[in-house]
Scaffold this motif. Structure first.
Motif, PDB file in Angstrom:
ATOM      1  N   LEU A   1      36.221   1.600  -8.397  1.00  0.00           N
ATOM      2  CA  LEU A   1      36.021   0.159  -8.158  1.00  0.00           C
ATOM      3  C   LEU A   1      35.680   0.017  -6.593  1.00  0.00           C
ATOM      4  O   LEU A   1      34.916  -0.734  -6.150  1.00  0.00           O
ATOM      5  CB  LEU A   1      37.027  -1.066  -8.532  1.00  0.00           C
ATOM      6  CG  LEU A   1      37.116  -1.004 -10.181  1.00  0.00           C
ATOM      7  CD1 LEU A   1      38.440  -1.656 -10.488  1.00  0.00           C
ATOM      8  CD2 LEU A   1      35.946  -2.030 -10.654  1.00  0.00           C
ATOM      9  N   LEU A   2      36.470   0.670  -5.851  1.00  0.00           N
ATOM     10  CA  LEU A   2      36.363   0.316  -4.394  1.00  0.00           C
ATOM     11  C   LEU A   2      35.093   1.214  -3.737  1.00  0.00           C
ATOM     12  O   LEU A   2      34.518   0.699  -3.089  1.00  0.00           O
ATOM     13  CB  LEU A   2      37.686   1.066  -3.887  1.00  0.00           C
ATOM     14  CG  LEU A   2      37.857   0.659  -2.148  1.00  0.00           C
ATOM     15  CD1 LEU A   2      37.663  -0.548  -1.736  1.00  0.00           C
ATOM     16  CD2 LEU A   2      39.035   1.714  -1.610  1.00  0.00           C
TER      17      LEU A   2
ATOM     18  N   ALA B   1      32.540  -1.112  -4.548  1.00  0.00           N
ATOM     19  CA  ALA B   1      32.460  -2.341  -3.678  1.00  0.00           C
ATOM     20  C   ALA B   1      31.865  -1.929  -2.136  1.00  0.00           C
ATOM     21  O   ALA B   1      31.035  -2.581  -1.520  1.00  0.00           O
ATOM     22  CB  ALA B   1      33.821  -2.846  -3.760  1.00  0.00           C
TER      23      ALA B   1
ATOM     24  N   LEU C   1      28.311  -3.093  -0.322  1.00  0.00           N
ATOM     25  CA  LEU C   1      28.495  -3.836   0.999  1.00  0.00           C
ATOM     26  C   LEU C   1      27.736  -2.769   1.973  1.00  0.00           C
ATOM     27  O   LEU C   1      26.925  -3.483   2.919  1.00  0.00           O
ATOM     28  CB  LEU C   1      29.890  -3.850   1.126  1.00  0.00           C
ATOM     29  CG  LEU C   1      29.934  -4.489   2.679  1.00  0.00           C
ATOM     30  CD1 LEU C   1      29.638  -5.890   2.796  1.00  0.00           C
ATOM     31  CD2 LEU C   1      31.570  -4.203   3.000  1.00  0.00           C
TER      32      LEU C   1
ATOM     33  N   SER D   1      23.030  -7.203  -3.778  1.00  0.00           N
ATOM     34  CA  SER D   1      24.265  -6.196  -3.564  1.00  0.00           C
ATOM     35  C   SER D   1      25.447  -6.704  -2.893  1.00  0.00           C
ATOM     36  O   SER D   1      26.687  -6.359  -3.106  1.00  0.00           O
ATOM     37  CB  SER D   1      23.442  -5.110  -2.847  1.00  0.00           C
ATOM     38  OG  SER D   1      24.481  -3.877  -2.596  1.00  0.00           O
TER      39      SER D   1
ATOM     40  N   SER E   1      29.139  -6.797  -4.062  1.00  0.00           N
ATOM     41  CA  SER E   1      30.278  -6.050  -3.550  1.00  0.00           C
ATOM     42  C   SER E   1      31.538  -6.980  -3.773  1.00  0.00           C
ATOM     43  O   SER E   1      32.599  -6.413  -3.702  1.00  0.00           O
ATOM     44  CB  SER E   1      30.013  -5.777  -2.104  1.00  0.00           C
ATOM     45  OG  SER E   1      29.999  -6.866  -1.239  1.00  0.00           O
ATOM     46  N   LEU E   2      31.340  -8.433  -3.480  1.00  0.00           N
ATOM     47  CA  LEU E   2      32.626  -9.349  -3.657  1.00  0.00           C
ATOM     48  C   LEU E   2      33.126  -9.230  -4.633  1.00  0.00           C
ATOM     49  O   LEU E   2      34.340  -9.331  -5.266  1.00  0.00           O
ATOM     50  CB  LEU E   2      32.077 -10.800  -3.101  1.00  0.00           C
ATOM     51  CG  LEU E   2      31.641 -10.764  -1.828  1.00  0.00           C
ATOM     52  CD1 LEU E   2      31.033 -12.141  -1.194  1.00  0.00           C
ATOM     53  CD2 LEU E   2      32.760 -10.454  -0.779  1.00  0.00           C
TER      54      LEU E   2
ATOM     55  N   LEU F   1      33.092  -6.789  -7.111  1.00  0.00           N
ATOM     56  CA  LEU F   1      33.865  -5.645  -7.208  1.00  0.00           C
ATOM     57  C   LEU F   1      35.055  -5.494  -6.499  1.00  0.00           C
ATOM     58  O   LEU F   1      36.163  -4.934  -6.864  1.00  0.00           O
ATOM     59  CB  LEU F   1      32.987  -4.370  -6.870  1.00  0.00           C
ATOM     60  CG  LEU F   1      31.890  -3.947  -8.150  1.00  0.00           C
ATOM     61  CD1 LEU F   1      31.256  -2.705  -7.594  1.00  0.00           C
ATOM     62  CD2 LEU F   1      32.502  -3.895  -9.479  1.00  0.00           C
ATOM     63  N   LEU F   2      35.245  -6.215  -5.595  1.00  0.00           N
ATOM     64  CA  LEU F   2      36.315  -6.252  -4.412  1.00  0.00           C
ATOM     65  C   LEU F   2      37.443  -6.917  -5.031  1.00  0.00           C
ATOM     66  O   LEU F   2      38.622  -6.678  -5.053  1.00  0.00           O
ATOM     67  CB  LEU F   2      35.973  -6.651  -3.391  1.00  0.00           C
ATOM     68  CG  LEU F   2      37.090  -6.541  -2.064  1.00  0.00           C
ATOM     69  CD1 LEU F   2      37.563  -5.120  -1.835  1.00  0.00           C
ATOM     70  CD2 LEU F   2      36.479  -7.360  -0.749  1.00  0.00           C
TER      71      LEU F   2
ATOM     72  N   PHE G   1      38.726  -4.961  -8.021  1.00  0.00           N
ATOM     73  CA  PHE G   1      39.555  -3.960  -7.362  1.00  0.00           C
ATOM     74  C   PHE G   1      41.091  -4.581  -7.008  1.00  0.00           C
ATOM     75  O   PHE G   1      42.107  -4.185  -7.414  1.00  0.00           O
ATOM     76  CB  PHE G   1      39.037  -3.397  -5.906  1.00  0.00           C
ATOM     77  CG  PHE G   1      39.782  -2.524  -5.510  1.00  0.00           C
ATOM     78  CD1 PHE G   1      40.269  -1.215  -5.760  1.00  0.00           C
ATOM     79  CD2 PHE G   1      40.564  -3.144  -4.179  1.00  0.00           C
ATOM     80  CE1 PHE G   1      41.056  -0.274  -5.180  1.00  0.00           C
ATOM     81  CE2 PHE G   1      41.252  -2.131  -3.500  1.00  0.00           C
ATOM     82  CZ  PHE G   1      41.549  -0.823  -4.130  1.00  0.00           C
TER      83      PHE G   1
END
Length: 477
Positions: free
Chosen positions: A222-223, A226, A230, A249, A253-254, A256-257, A260
């Protein structure tokens, strides 16, 4: 009272080898070499494009592939260091970085060069988190503060040195090899550091607690996703005029963050081993230190990138001359980073906001002195020095304060977190201020470039003021 001694360094045969200075020199030399490769290729890019007939997109990946792999894998490298051992991961990452550098120097085409640059970045990501972890574990008290100050100085000089060294190597065209020495120069240095590192780095002690913390693979996925979503648009979006995919994209990223963060919180509540220990994030002042580090590195990277664009694109300076222009800022950054702790303790509380204020003044000075499209005269150097001193006063105490209260068993978590914040701060600084500069430079010519630089320096000054408003620094007890 905190001890000011270092832990004895285990020699290769298991005895003690109390040479902390050599240990620090070895790990910081690798840090410097990895940083050098972020910037050194920028100077060689035009030659690479001609000699390998590289397309614009391919050339971007040659330059940016290293940074992407490096940023994405930093936390992974830190966690692997805690599991496998900092010595093993440092030497393994250094070996991969050195071998990939050789492969880059011998690459026959752009496809090979891109792949080997990604491998270079992966090697750096495995190696660099161990630097902070080893400093945190092997140094205590005042010697740790001195080691962290040296670490900060290396961060500053690596950026400017990359452009200077790259300009020298490409201009020299050693034995008709063109751009290849910018990679091959790493090989003898890497081999020497491998030999020295095998002798002076402390042997890894595998404790039950370390073995118990399994690798958090879902968290890593996950990280990494992300950070990838980003990093890629931040690195490539600017050159492609920010197409739709870059914004999608960044939005991804937000998402997935957030996933996470939710997963890691749930894992911690269930008694699992999250990627970054929650107690590290709860250390008093850690959140504010992360903000200071991100802002100071963003201002530093934005300053270096946009002033380089102005000096080379607007004023027509050579890469070597442009690199040398940054000398005062880099030298002062290093000196301040090594000596700030000698100031009276009663002044330490105000160092970070004062540093941001000084950086803001320096940025305004640089923009004003270059506003007429000229070279700024001798007055430019004090302004550059003020900017370098200010960023150093903001960054070095923030890093030292963030690590001061971290327990040795949490060194990997803190190292990975702060190294990633440092790298992402630089990427965001380049993307944000670079975009502002290029948008403001409406047309060619020295004056248009100078106008754009003045606008960008004002924005850098305002950003530094945001850092100053975060409040005074409190030394960890």
């Amino acid at each position: 009272m905190t001890s000011t001694t270092t832990r004895p360094v285990l020699s290769k045969d298991g005895g003690t080898d109390n040479r902390p200075g050599l240990l620090l020199g070895v790990v910081l030399a690798a840090q410097f070499m990895a940083l050098l490769d972020v910037f050194i290729v920028n100077v060689a890019a035009p030659t690479i494009r001609v000699e390998l007939s590289a397309s614009g997109a391919a050339l971007q990946l040659v330059v940016a592939g290293y940074t992407i792999a490096y940023a994405v894998l930093l936390i992974t490298g830190a966690r692997l260091g805690a599991l496998v051992g900092h010595r093993r991961m440092y030497l393994g990452g250094l070996a991969l970085f050195t071998a990939a550098s050789l492969a880059c120097g011998l690459a026959a085409g752009t496809g090979q060069l891109i792949a080997f640059r990604l491998a270079q970045g992966a090697g750096a990501a495995l190696m660099i988190p161990q630097v902070l972890s080893l400093i945190q574990r092997e140094f205590t008290g005042e010697r740790r503060t001195k080691a962290l100050s040296a670490y900060s100085a290396v961060l500053a000089t690596g950026a400017a040195a990359g452009q200077v060294v790259g300009g020298i190597l490409v201009s020299a065209d050693l034995f008709g090899t063109g751009w290849r020495p910018v990679f091959l120069v790493n090989v003898p240095i890497g081999i020497a550091l491998l030999v020295l590192g095998a002798r002076v780095l402390p042997r890894d002690a595998r404790t039950g607690a370390t073995r118990a913390r399994a690798l958090d693979l879902p968290g890593l996925v996950l990280l990494a996703g992300a950070v990838s979503l980003l990093t890629v648009p931040l690195v490539l979006g600017q050159e492609q005029d920010w197409p739709l995919w870059s914004w999608l994209s960044l939005g991804g990223s937000l998402v997935l963050l957030a996933l996470f963060g939710a997963y890691e919180s749930r894992l911690a509540r269930r008694g699992g081993a999250p990627l970054v220990a929650p107690r590290v994030l709860r250390i008093p002042g850690m959140g504010r230190a992360v903000l200071w580090i991100a802002v100071s590195m963003g201002v530093n990277a934005g300053f270096l990138f946009t002033l380089t664009l102005h000096l080379q694109g607007g004023l027509g300076h050579s890469a070597l001359r442009a690199g040398l222009t940054f000398g005062p800022a880099a030298v002062v950054f290093g000196i301040v980073g090594l000596t700030w702790r000698r100031l009276p303790a009663r002044l330490h509380r105000a160092l970070i906001p004062s540093g941001f204020l000084l950086a803001a003044a320096g940025a305004l000075g640089v923009g004003g002195l270059l506003a007429d499209g000229g070279t700024g005269g001798w007055g430019l150097y004090p302004a550059l020095g003020a900017l370098g001193a200010g960023i150093s006063l903001a960054f070095s105490p923030a890093l030292t304060g963030a690590l001061a209260a971290v327990r040795p068993e949490d060194a990997a978590d803190a190292s990975g977190l702060l190294a990633t914040v440092t790298q992402l701060g630089q990427l965001i600084g380049v993307a944000a201020f670079g975009t502002l500069f290029l948008a403001a430079a409406d047309g060619s010519g020295a004056q248009n470039s100078a106008d754009a630089l003045r606008t960008t320096m004002i924005a850098l000054s305002v950003t530094a003021l945001v850092g100053a408003m975060a409040g005074p620094w409190r030394r960890a007890r």
